[in-house]
Write a protein that holds these residues in place. Structure first.
Motif, mmCIF file in Angstrom:
data_model
loop_
_atom_site.group_PDB
_atom_site.id
_atom_site.type_symbol
_atom_site.label_atom_id
_atom_site.label_comp_id
_atom_site.label_asym_id
_atom_site.label_seq_id
_atom_site.Cartn_x
_atom_site.Cartn_y
_atom_site.Cartn_z
ATOM 1 N N THR A 197 0.845 -1.197 0.000
ATOM 2 C CA THR A 197 0.000 0.000 0.000
ATOM 3 C C THR A 197 0.879 1.244 0.000
ATOM 4 O O THR A 197 2.040 1.199 0.403
ATOM 5 C CB THR A 197 -0.929 0.048 1.232
ATOM 6 N N THR A 198 0.306 2.342 -0.443
ATOM 7 C CA THR A 198 0.973 3.635 -0.430
ATOM 8 C C THR A 198 0.131 4.587 0.400
ATOM 9 O O THR A 198 -1.084 4.647 0.229
ATOM 10 C CB THR A 198 1.121 4.180 -1.870
ATOM 11 N N LEU B 91 4.961 -2.488 2.819
ATOM 12 C CA LEU B 91 4.925 -3.859 2.328
ATOM 13 C C LEU B 91 4.648 -4.780 3.501
ATOM 14 O O LEU B 91 5.245 -4.628 4.570
ATOM 15 C CB LEU B 91 6.261 -4.229 1.690
ATOM 16 N N THR B 92 3.762 -5.753 3.304
ATOM 17 C CA THR B 92 3.384 -6.660 4.380
ATOM 18 C C THR B 92 3.517 -8.103 3.921
ATOM 19 O O THR B 92 3.046 -8.473 2.847
ATOM 20 C CB THR B 92 1.929 -6.405 4.828
ATOM 21 N N ALA C 31 7.141 -3.679 6.521
ATOM 22 C CA ALA C 31 8.275 -2.787 6.278
ATOM 23 C C ALA C 31 7.726 -1.508 5.659
ATOM 24 O O ALA C 31 6.944 -1.554 4.712
ATOM 25 C CB ALA C 31 9.279 -3.443 5.335
ATOM 26 N N SER C 32 8.136 -0.368 6.208
ATOM 27 C CA SER C 32 7.670 0.925 5.715
ATOM 28 C C SER C 32 8.842 1.721 5.153
ATOM 29 O O SER C 32 9.895 1.793 5.782
ATOM 30 C CB SER C 32 7.003 1.706 6.850
ATOM 31 N N LEU D 101 14.165 2.545 4.226
ATOM 32 C CA LEU D 101 13.446 1.882 5.302
ATOM 33 C C LEU D 101 13.405 2.785 6.526
ATOM 34 O O LEU D 101 14.428 3.308 6.953
ATOM 35 C CB LEU D 101 14.156 0.567 5.660
ATOM 36 N N TYR D 102 12.201 2.997 7.091
ATOM 37 C CA TYR D 102 12.124 3.772 8.322
ATOM 38 C C TYR D 102 11.426 3.026 9.449
ATOM 39 O O TYR D 102 11.504 3.428 10.600
ATOM 40 C CB TYR D 102 11.481 5.147 8.108
ATOM 41 N N CYS D 103 10.755 1.925 9.154
ATOM 42 C CA CYS D 103 10.120 1.163 10.224
ATOM 43 C C CYS D 103 9.929 -0.278 9.784
ATOM 44 O O CYS D 103 9.536 -0.544 8.644
ATOM 45 C CB CYS D 103 8.775 1.782 10.586
#
Length: 65
Positions: A12-13, A21-22, A32-33, A39-41
Motif C-alpha cells: 500500500t501507499t 509492504l506486508t 516494512a515501511s 526503510l524507516y520502520c
C-alpha cells in the motif's frame, strides 16, 4: 530480505507517498515501511494475539535498504 521472504502479500501507499509492504505468515505479520526508498520502520505482529513490536524504527537516522 526479499529472497528469504518472497514477494510481499500486500503493498500500500500512504497519503505522503510512503510504501508499506506486508508479509503474512501463519503466526506473524511483518511490515516494512519506506519513504523515498529508505526503510524507516520494520514491525512484527503476532497474528493470534494482535501484539506487536517495532523491530527497527528510525525517523532521525533513516538507513538505505
Amino acid at each position: 530480505m526479499r529472497q528469504a521472504l518472497g514477494a510481499p502479500d500486500t503493498s500500500t501507499t500512504d497519503f505522503a507517498g510512503g510504501l508499506h509492504l506486508t508479509w503474512i505468515g501463519t503466526g506473524h505479520t511483518l511490515e516494512a515501511s519506506f519513504n523515498h526508498g529508505q526503510l524507516y520502520c520494520l514491525s512484527l505482529k503476532d497474528t493470534s494475539t494482535g501484539h506487536g513490536a517495532s523491530v527497527y524504527e528510525s525517523s532521525a537516522n533513516w538507513q538505505p535498504f
